[in-house]
Design an enzyme around this catalytic site. Structure first.
Site, PDB file in Angstrom:
ATOM      1  N   HIS A  74      13.478   5.886   3.387  1.00 15.81           N
ATOM      2  CA  HIS A  74      12.701   7.116   3.361  1.00 15.81           C
ATOM      3  C   HIS A  74      11.710   7.041   4.517  1.00 15.81           C
ATOM      4  O   HIS A  74      11.675   6.040   5.240  1.00 15.81           O
ATOM      5  CB  HIS A  74      12.015   7.329   2.006  1.00 15.81           C
ATOM      6  CG  HIS A  74      11.012   6.290   1.636  1.00 15.81           C
ATOM      7  ND1 HIS A  74      11.347   4.972   1.402  1.00 15.81           N
ATOM      8  CD2 HIS A  74       9.656   6.361   1.452  1.00 15.81           C
ATOM      9  CE1 HIS A  74      10.263   4.283   1.092  1.00 15.81           C
ATOM     10  NE2 HIS A  74       9.226   5.100   1.127  1.00 15.81           N
ATOM     11  N   HIS A  76       8.261   7.255   4.669  1.00 11.27           N
ATOM     12  CA  HIS A  76       6.887   6.785   4.553  1.00 11.27           C
ATOM     13  C   HIS A  76       6.557   5.872   5.734  1.00 11.27           C
ATOM     14  O   HIS A  76       7.404   5.082   6.180  1.00 11.27           O
ATOM     15  CB  HIS A  76       6.691   6.002   3.242  1.00 11.27           C
ATOM     16  CG  HIS A  76       6.123   6.829   2.134  1.00 11.27           C
ATOM     17  ND1 HIS A  76       6.354   6.535   0.802  1.00 11.27           N
ATOM     18  CD2 HIS A  76       5.314   7.919   2.131  1.00 11.27           C
ATOM     19  CE1 HIS A  76       5.723   7.416   0.047  1.00 11.27           C
ATOM     20  NE2 HIS A  76       5.087   8.257   0.819  1.00 11.27           N
ATOM     21  N   ASP A  78       4.981   3.122   6.154  1.00  7.82           N
ATOM     22  CA  ASP A  78       5.128   1.664   6.060  1.00  7.82           C
ATOM     23  C   ASP A  78       6.582   1.212   6.181  1.00  7.82           C
ATOM     24  O   ASP A  78       6.845   0.012   6.300  1.00  7.82           O
ATOM     25  CB  ASP A  78       4.515   1.122   4.768  1.00  7.82           C
ATOM     26  CG  ASP A  78       5.024   1.804   3.511  1.00  7.82           C
ATOM     27  OD1 ASP A  78       5.139   3.034   3.496  1.00  7.82           O
ATOM     28  OD2 ASP A  78       5.297   1.091   2.523  1.00  7.82           O
ATOM     29  N   HIS A  79       7.513   2.153   6.206  1.00  7.27           N
ATOM     30  CA  HIS A  79       8.926   1.817   6.375  1.00  7.27           C
ATOM     31  C   HIS A  79       9.454   2.151   7.771  1.00  7.27           C
ATOM     32  O   HIS A  79      10.580   1.772   8.094  1.00  7.27           O
ATOM     33  CB  HIS A  79       9.780   2.553   5.333  1.00  7.27           C
ATOM     34  CG  HIS A  79       9.537   2.074   3.937  1.00  7.27           C
ATOM     35  ND1 HIS A  79      10.449   1.301   3.242  1.00  7.27           N
ATOM     36  CD2 HIS A  79       8.474   2.249   3.102  1.00  7.27           C
ATOM     37  CE1 HIS A  79       9.955   1.020   2.050  1.00  7.27           C
ATOM     38  NE2 HIS A  79       8.767   1.599   1.936  1.00  7.27           N
ATOM     39  N   HIS A 165      11.994   8.286  -6.065  1.00  9.22           N
ATOM     40  CA  HIS A 165      10.659   7.898  -5.600  1.00  9.22           C
ATOM     41  C   HIS A 165       9.659   9.027  -5.856  1.00  9.22           C
ATOM     42  O   HIS A 165       8.807   9.335  -5.025  1.00  9.22           O
ATOM     43  CB  HIS A 165      10.721   7.537  -4.115  1.00  9.22           C
ATOM     44  CG  HIS A 165       9.505   6.820  -3.601  1.00  9.22           C
ATOM     45  ND1 HIS A 165       8.637   6.110  -4.407  1.00  9.22           N
ATOM     46  CD2 HIS A 165       9.009   6.704  -2.326  1.00  9.22           C
ATOM     47  CE1 HIS A 165       7.680   5.597  -3.670  1.00  9.22           C
ATOM     48  NE2 HIS A 165       7.869   5.947  -2.409  1.00  9.22           N
ATOM     49  N   ASP A 188      12.237   2.364  -2.077  1.00 12.46           N
ATOM     50  CA  ASP A 188      11.148   2.636  -3.015  1.00 12.46           C
ATOM     51  C   ASP A 188      11.668   3.532  -4.131  1.00 12.46           C
ATOM     52  O   ASP A 188      12.219   4.606  -3.862  1.00 12.46           O
ATOM     53  CB  ASP A 188       9.996   3.336  -2.309  1.00 12.46           C
ATOM     54  CG  ASP A 188       9.130   2.383  -1.511  1.00 12.46           C
ATOM     55  OD1 ASP A 188       9.576   1.252  -1.270  1.00 12.46           O
ATOM     56  OD2 ASP A 188       8.020   2.777  -1.115  1.00 12.46           O
ATOM     57  N   HIS A 256       9.269  -5.632  -1.029  1.00  8.59           N
ATOM     58  CA  HIS A 256       8.333  -4.514  -1.175  1.00  8.59           C
ATOM     59  C   HIS A 256       7.649  -4.641  -2.539  1.00  8.59           C
ATOM     60  O   HIS A 256       7.570  -3.693  -3.327  1.00  8.59           O
ATOM     61  CB  HIS A 256       9.068  -3.183  -1.055  1.00  8.59           C
ATOM     62  CG  HIS A 256       8.152  -2.023  -0.739  1.00  8.59           C
ATOM     63  ND1 HIS A 256       7.309  -2.014   0.341  1.00  8.59           N
ATOM     64  CD2 HIS A 256       7.953  -0.832  -1.364  1.00  8.59           C
ATOM     65  CE1 HIS A 256       6.643  -0.882   0.362  1.00  8.59           C
ATOM     66  NE2 HIS A 256       7.001  -0.138  -0.667  1.00  8.59           N
TER      67      HIS A 256
END
Length: 297
Positions: A74, A76, A78-79, A165, A188, A256
């Site tokens: 996805h 986000h 942080d990914h 998610h 996630d 994660h």
């Protein structure tokens, strides 16, 4: 132990390296941003590209320029935050004749186009003016994908599947199959029946996890309503244990997720099978036996 050089993946199995296992956008020097490398028969596949992914690749002896396939769960931050470094340093560091190919949920292609636009000056200088780097290596081919087989070459099959998610939609997990061996990555998600269906029969299940106690004890935590929403978008250790018991992988692995004894002990309340906590630079060799190697400097 995995030393400074990267050994080729066994021809009859999969090798998985947890480059970064950290949670969220907060800087953690023990657990870098979410990113996982899968090697199969000499092919390399990167899943997510969180903070420090390129540094971790270098630590395990994998040249950044050898990464030409990236799969995103996805969008986000942080990914995906290390993607510009993967694009640009991979080009300068050896990806010269083929493009970087990226698969991900809706919005992936748009994001990748804008990354190239943001660094247009640097690309122009290095391609057209100064180093004269080959144009092919800075090209990016992006795919917005949904559920189904998204890659099937050289005996390696990558299947995307939808996970849950919360409001972050769509979000994907991935299953990688190679010569009768398999690994699934959750991305996630809170508990997902669809993930349980797609992960059936895998050798290794790599799943996210959240520690509500640790989250609520953070000095910088948001308000209680926001905390409840964050927890509701993820999987608690007890829930993960129940999920592992249903999937029955040969090895369940956290990524994660916090690297803590509490994560393991709470998972053990609902799951008694083989289990590995979240640990950066952990290598898992999946063959007739599953071998877990801890990184040594």
């Amino acid at each position: 132990m995995r030393g400074a050089q990267s050994a080729p993946a066994p021809s009859d199995g999969l090798t998985v390296i947890l480059l970064g296992t950290g949670v969220g956008p907060i800087v953690n020097l023990q657990q870098f941003g979410a990113s996982t490398l899968v090697e199969a028969g000499g092919e390399r596949f990167l899943f997510d590209c969180g903070r420090g992914a390129t540094l971790r690749l270098t630590q395990v002896g994998v040249p950044i320029g050898t990464i030409s396939r990236l799969f995103l769960t996805h969008l986000h931050s942080d990914h995906v935050i290390q993607i510009p470094d993967l694009v640009l340093t991979g080009w300068a560091g050896g990806r010269r004749t083929i493009p970087l190919e990226v698969w991900g949920p809706d919005g992936t292609r748009n994001m990748m186009d804008h990354i190239q636009e943001a660094f247009a000056f640097d690309v122009h200088m290095r391609r057209d003016v100064d180093e004269k780097l080959p144009a092919a290596g800075i090209q990016v081919v992006s795919h917005d994908v949904t559920e189904g087989i998204v890659f099937d070459e050289h005996g390696v099959k990558v299947t995307a599947f939808l996970v849950d998610h919360g409001p972050v939609q769509p979000a994907l997990g991935y299953r990688i199959d190679y010569r009768g061996r398999s690994v699934a990555l959750s991305g996630d998600t809170r508990v997902s029946e669809n993930l349980i269906r797609f992960a059936q029969g895998v050798d290794v299940l790599i799943h996210e996890g959240i520690d509500p106690v640790a989250l609520r004890s953070r000095v910088d935590h948001p308000n209680p309503a926001a905390l409840d929403a964050i927890i509701a978008h993820h999987t608690t250790p007890e829930q993960a244990g129940e999920l592992f018991s249903r999937v029955k992988p040969r090895l369940a692995v956290y990524s994660h997720a916090p690297n803590s004894e509490r994560m393991i002990s709470q998972t053990r309340e609902t799951y008694s099978g083989p289990l590995q906590g979240a640990e950066d630079l952990l290598t898992i060799v999946i063959g007739e036996k599953i071998e877990v190697r801890h990184f040594s400097q």
